[in-house]
Design a protein around this motif. Structure first.
Motif, PDB file in Angstrom:
ATOM      1  N   THR A 384       0.787  -1.100   0.142  1.00 12.53           N
ATOM      2  CA  THR A 384       0.022   0.015  -0.089  1.00 12.53           C
ATOM      3  C   THR A 384       0.788   1.111  -0.017  1.00 12.53           C
ATOM      4  N   ASN A 385       0.487   2.414  -0.888  1.00 12.97           N
ATOM      5  CA  ASN A 385       1.028   3.271  -0.915  1.00 12.97           C
ATOM      6  C   ASN A 385       2.406   3.298  -1.800  1.00 12.97           C
ATOM      7  N   ALA A 386       2.337   2.172  -2.520  1.00  7.69           N
ATOM      8  CA  ALA A 386       3.866   2.254  -3.005  1.00  7.69           C
ATOM      9  C   ALA A 386       3.690   3.191  -4.528  1.00  7.69           C
ATOM     10  N   GLY A 387       2.421   3.662  -4.985  1.00  5.66           N
ATOM     11  CA  GLY A 387       2.490   4.492  -6.257  1.00  5.66           C
ATOM     12  C   GLY A 387       1.755   3.751  -7.042  1.00  5.66           C
ATOM     13  N   LYS A 388       1.144   2.724  -6.984  1.00  2.00           N
ATOM     14  CA  LYS A 388       0.137   2.031  -8.219  1.00  2.00           C
ATOM     15  C   LYS A 388      -0.872   2.761  -8.771  1.00  2.00           C
ATOM     16  N   SER A 389      -1.740   3.679  -8.167  1.00  2.06           N
ATOM     17  CA  SER A 389      -2.636   4.366  -8.837  1.00  2.06           C
ATOM     18  C   SER A 389      -2.069   5.360  -9.490  1.00  2.06           C
ATOM     19  N   THR A 390      -0.953   5.898  -8.819  1.00  2.00           N
ATOM     20  CA  THR A 390      -0.157   7.088  -9.702  1.00  2.00           C
ATOM     21  C   THR A 390       0.226   6.647 -11.126  1.00  2.00           C
ATOM     22  N   LEU A 391       0.933   5.318 -11.033  1.00  2.00           N
ATOM     23  CA  LEU A 391       1.558   4.792 -12.283  1.00  2.00           C
ATOM     24  C   LEU A 391       0.304   4.704 -13.065  1.00  2.00           C
ATOM     25  N   PHE A 407      -4.097   2.320   1.957  1.00  2.00           N
ATOM     26  CA  PHE A 407      -5.413   1.859   1.401  1.00  2.00           C
ATOM     27  C   PHE A 407      -6.341   3.030   0.527  1.00  2.00           C
ATOM     28  N   ALA A 408      -5.313   3.786  -0.129  1.00  2.00           N
ATOM     29  CA  ALA A 408      -6.442   4.646  -0.963  1.00  2.00           C
ATOM     30  C   ALA A 408      -7.235   3.834  -2.250  1.00  2.00           C
ATOM     31  N   THR A 409      -6.651   2.917  -2.395  1.00  2.54           N
ATOM     32  CA  THR A 409      -7.464   2.121  -3.565  1.00  2.54           C
ATOM     33  C   THR A 409      -8.199   0.918  -2.810  1.00  2.54           C
ATOM     34  N   LEU A 410      -9.415   0.888  -3.141  1.00  3.91           N
ATOM     35  CA  LEU A 410     -10.040  -0.700  -2.747  1.00  3.91           C
ATOM     36  C   LEU A 410     -10.740  -1.390  -4.095  1.00  3.91           C
ATOM     37  N   VAL A 497      11.895   6.953  -7.615  1.00  3.86           N
ATOM     38  CA  VAL A 497      13.571   7.206  -7.592  1.00  3.86           C
ATOM     39  C   VAL A 497      13.788   8.739  -7.457  1.00  3.86           C
ATOM     40  N   ASP A 498      12.888   9.542  -7.857  1.00  2.00           N
ATOM     41  CA  ASP A 498      13.040  10.934  -7.777  1.00  2.00           C
ATOM     42  C   ASP A 498      13.351  11.352  -6.243  1.00  2.00           C
ATOM     43  N   ARG A 499      13.120  10.399  -5.608  1.00  2.00           N
ATOM     44  CA  ARG A 499      13.233  10.872  -4.062  1.00  2.00           C
ATOM     45  C   ARG A 499      14.657  10.078  -3.578  1.00  2.00           C
TER      46      ARG A 499
HETATM   47  N1  LIG Z   1       7.848  11.549  -4.811  1.00  2.00           N
HETATM   48  C1  LIG Z   1       7.133  10.398  -5.535  1.00  2.00           C
HETATM   49  N2  LIG Z   1       5.950  10.195  -4.839  1.00  2.00           N
HETATM   50  C2  LIG Z   1       5.296   9.374  -5.487  1.00  2.00           C
HETATM   51  C3  LIG Z   1       5.376   8.608  -6.642  1.00  2.00           C
HETATM   52  N3  LIG Z   1       4.387   7.727  -7.179  1.00  2.00           N
HETATM   53  C4  LIG Z   1       3.695   7.817  -6.060  1.00  2.00           C
HETATM   54  N4  LIG Z   1       3.841   8.679  -5.222  1.00  2.00           N
HETATM   55  C5  LIG Z   1       3.189   9.312  -4.081  1.00  2.00           C
HETATM   56  O1  LIG Z   1       2.833   8.292  -3.320  1.00  2.00           O
HETATM   57  C6  LIG Z   1       1.469   8.625  -2.666  1.00  2.00           C
HETATM   58  C7  LIG Z   1       0.842   6.998  -2.839  1.00  2.00           C
HETATM   59  O2  LIG Z   1       0.315   6.761  -4.181  1.00  2.00           O
HETATM   60  P1  LIG Z   1      -0.707   5.991  -4.744  1.00  2.00           P
HETATM   61  O3  LIG Z   1      -0.440   5.895  -6.232  1.00  2.00           O
HETATM   62  O4  LIG Z   1      -1.877   6.422  -4.131  1.00  2.00           O
HETATM   63  O5  LIG Z   1      -0.350   4.477  -3.958  1.00  2.00           O
HETATM   64  P2  LIG Z   1      -1.003   3.325  -4.251  1.00  2.00           P
HETATM   65  O6  LIG Z   1       0.051   1.999  -4.443  1.00  2.00           O
HETATM   66  O7  LIG Z   1      -1.897   3.028  -5.226  1.00  2.00           O
HETATM   67  O8  LIG Z   1      -1.802   3.174  -2.775  1.00  2.00           O
HETATM   68  P3  LIG Z   1      -2.915   2.041  -2.279  1.00  2.00           P
HETATM   69  O9  LIG Z   1      -3.954   2.545  -3.174  1.00  2.00           O
HETATM   70  O10 LIG Z   1      -2.858   2.904  -0.854  1.00  2.00           O
HETATM   71  O11 LIG Z   1      -2.408   0.893  -2.156  1.00  2.00           O
HETATM   72  C8  LIG Z   1       0.808   9.593  -3.344  1.00  2.00           C
HETATM   73  O12 LIG Z   1       0.775  10.564  -2.280  1.00  2.00           O
HETATM   74  C9  LIG Z   1       1.661   9.747  -4.451  1.00  2.00           C
HETATM   75  O13 LIG Z   1       1.525  11.113  -4.965  1.00  2.00           O
HETATM   76  C10 LIG Z   1       6.654   8.979  -7.038  1.00  2.00           C
HETATM   77  O14 LIG Z   1       7.274   8.460  -8.243  1.00  2.00           O
HETATM   78  N5  LIG Z   1       7.575   9.851  -6.631  1.00  2.00           N
END
Ligand SMILES: Nc1nc2c(ncn2[C@@H]2O[C@H](COP(=O)(O)OP(=O)(O)OP(=O)(O)O)[C@@H](O)[C@H]2O)c(=O)[nH]1
Ligand SMILES: [Mg+2]
Length: 600
Positions: A384-391, A407-410, A497-499
């Protein structure tokens, strides 16, 4: 002779004497009832086939005894004036000759009218005594709200701490009769066990803190104990419980959250000793999911997991206390409060299971239709919070909900994704995984996770900027294993990786096969990822069945060029062929595919 209220005409003297003897019972201070008194009431009820009710005051004395007919008892009045936010200081315990303990409308009406500390109905079926009881939980605009709990065993009922319960009800009434009652966050203390071979306790508690805050609790403190094995009765040691009790008082906490799943007995014992609501990580995760579920299906799945989790835990003091003012652990999906009546829970579990099965059938139809067109599917998995939805948003130019919260995504979301060569694929985003994910939740989400199980390719998203990314990655593999997911077709995507300032670390990581480093947020590396996906899908072969009319039999030769032909069968309506071929070749033959037979 002490007065026996109600319908005594026609009752024989010997019975009246037995009923009158009920006045001689006393109940220890703070206890709801004694087993002897309850049994005596049941005996008389069985012999007389009538309801018996007793009033007990807070000192444990029987203040009234009443007899009714076979379905109801007319309750005596209670003297004295009470302010709006106080209870009457009397509880009513009565029997139901039918054995069914469900409280009637009249029972609930008198609970509100007399403002009993609680109103309990006892019944005996197949020589087992059970109890259901109602309490006032709230007052709004002069209307009392109540909640019924049960059926519980008599032993479970007796475990309730009445003094504490009544004080909490009155506190709640006082809060709500004040005009400006603002809901305060629950004040919590976190507790963990430090064990070898597990996560570092601080890291695990830090994650628990994030979960607690996501659920809306304030975290006042955290504490842990080094111990190889949890105590079977209390999870932590006796001394630690005492220490926790002091800490609770000192900090003014009203919620204790344990980092591991507690057994129903451990939870009950802890609640009794700590005299407050006790939750575990699983309940917390379920609560968060209940708040976040959006689709009809996700709501049903979460509720199912919550009900299955809570069914063996219904006797708890904490559950009763949490009925007052609701709070974490009692909230169902949507507006609903989580059901606490065992019978209704069982009905609801059956009901939800059927509904989910229906939705699943629909989903399978959709999936089959998709498979018949054989668009390759790619699924995002990860902590969770790895960035799946963002990707998903970056790759498919979408705008699904992504947030820096657990748990942003269910709900699974599927979007079309176009690869660099123009090939179309489907990309699915799903629920993230976490350490100690409640197994009820995995079971309930199995249907939606089918999308992952059946995908042609998995993208495992890892937040490399997280200090525990390696541990998190292990957990993801563990959950995928539990779901029997084939992880051979998997690309490891190191995200955020930007971090990362440390290029050496990245170089080191990328030595791993089939891995890539990206930033889903800025888009860096995502083109390379698309390229890698294309390569993967090209290498992969998909099995499909075709039906080729005799007029097009020249196609067969082409099939031998691009695919592996497993079988051909000449039938009246045409030639049936089973082949394996790369997904990007599928479109050429899509008019011949027969959906229903695909993958079966
Ligand atoms: N700095 C940075 N932040 C990122 C990156 N990708 C995602 N994030 C941040 O990480 C947080 C979680 O991203 P989500 O895409 O919601 O993660 P998720 O894996 O879908 O999370 P769940 O739905 O909770 O399982 C958000 O605040 C994003 O903006 C990235 O490449 N770099
Ligand atoms: Mg997400």
């Amino acid at each position: 002779m002490s007065t026996i209220h109600g319908e005594i005409d026609g009752i024989r003297k010997t019975f009246l004497t037995r009923i009158e003897q009920l006045y001689e019972f006393t109940v220890p201070f703070g206890q709801v009832v004694t087993s002897e008194l309850a049994q005596k009431m049941i005996e008389i009820t069985e012999d007389l086939k009538r309801e018996i009710a007793v009033y007990i005051n807070r000192r444990g004395q029987i203040t009234a005894v009443a007899v009714g007919d076979s379905i109801a008892v007319v309750l005596p009045e209670i003297d004295g004036r009470r302010s709006a936010n106080r209870l009457s200081g009397t509880r009513c315990i009565h029997t139901h000759p039918s054995g069914d303990t469900e409280l009637s409308g009249v029972d609930i009406a008198s609970l509100k009218q007399v403002r009993f500390d609680l109103m309990a109905a006892i019944g005996q079926l197949d020589s087992i005594i059970q109890v259901s009881f109602g309490i006032i939980t709230d007052v709004k605009n002069d209307t009392f709200h109540t909640q019924t709990i049960g059926p519980l065993s008599l032993e479970e009922f007796i475990e309730l701490d009445l003094t504490y319960l009544a004080s909490q009800i009155e506190r709640q009434l006082e809060l709500n009769t004040r005009t400006s009652a603002i809901a305060e966050p629950e004040k919590s203390i976190l507790v963990g066990l430090e064990r070898q071979g597990k996560w570092e306790i601080q890291d695990s508690l830090k994650e628990l803190e994030q979960l607690a805050e996501t659920a809306g609790a304030e975290v006042l403190d955290m504490t842990w104990q080094k111990r190889e094995r949890p105590d079977p009765a209390l999870f932590i040691g006796k001394g630690k419980v005492q220490e926790l009790n002091l800490l609770k008082q000192e900090k003014g906490a009203n919620l204790i959250i344990f980092d591991d799943e507690l057994s129903p007995a451990q939870q009950r014992n802890l609640e009794k000793q700590l005299n407050t609501k006790v939750l575990d990580r699983a309940a917390l995760i379920l609560d968060i999911c209940a708040q976040r579920a959006r689709s009809h299906e996700a709501k049903l799945q979460v509720e199912l997991a919550q009900l299955r989790y809570s069914l063996p835990r219904l006797g708890g003091q904490g559950l009763v206390l949490s009925r007052l003012g609701g709070g974490i652990g009692t909230r169902g999906p949507g507006e609903s409060k989580l059901e606490v009546d065992r019978r209704r829970i069982r009905d609801r579990i059956g009901d939800i299971t059927r509904k989910i099965e229906n939705i699943e059938k629909q989903r399978n139809l959709h999936r089959k239709r998709r498979q018949s067109t054989r668009i390759p599917t790619v699924a995002l998995v990860g902590y969770t919070n790895a960035g799946k939805s963002t990707l998903l948003n970056t790759l498919t130019d979408s705008d699904v909900f992504a947030e820096d919260k657990l748990f942003a995504t269910l709900d699974p979301t599927t979007r079309h994704m176009t690869l660099l060569d123009g090939q179309t694929t489907l990309l699915t985003d799903t629920v993230g995984f976490i350490q100690k994910l409640p197994h009820h939740l995995i079971a309930a989400f199995r249907a939606t996770l089918e999308e992952v199980i059946q995908a042609d390719l998995l993208l495992h998203i890892i937040d490399v900027s997280h200090p525990q990314y390696q541990e998190q990655s292990k957990i993801v593999y563990q959950v995928l294993g539990e779901l029997n997911v084939d992880t051979r077709n998997l690309i490891t995507v190191f995200n955020k990786v930007d971090r990362i300032g440390n290029q050496d670390l990245l170089d080191q990581l990328l030595k791993q096969d089939n891995s890539i480093a990206i930033s889903a947020l800025s888009g860096v590396g995502t083109e390379n990822l698309l390229g890698l996906i294309a390569v993967f899908l090209k290498e992969q072969k998909i099995e499909i069945s075709l039906l080729i009319p005799y007029s097009d039999s020249s196609i067969i030769a082409q099939l031998y060029d691009v695919s592996t032909v497993h079988s051909t069968e000449y039938r009246e309506e045409g030639i049936y062929v089973l082949i394996s071929l790369p997904p990007d070749e599928i479109n050429r033959f899509s008019i011949y595919t027969i959906g229903a037979e695909v993958n079966e």
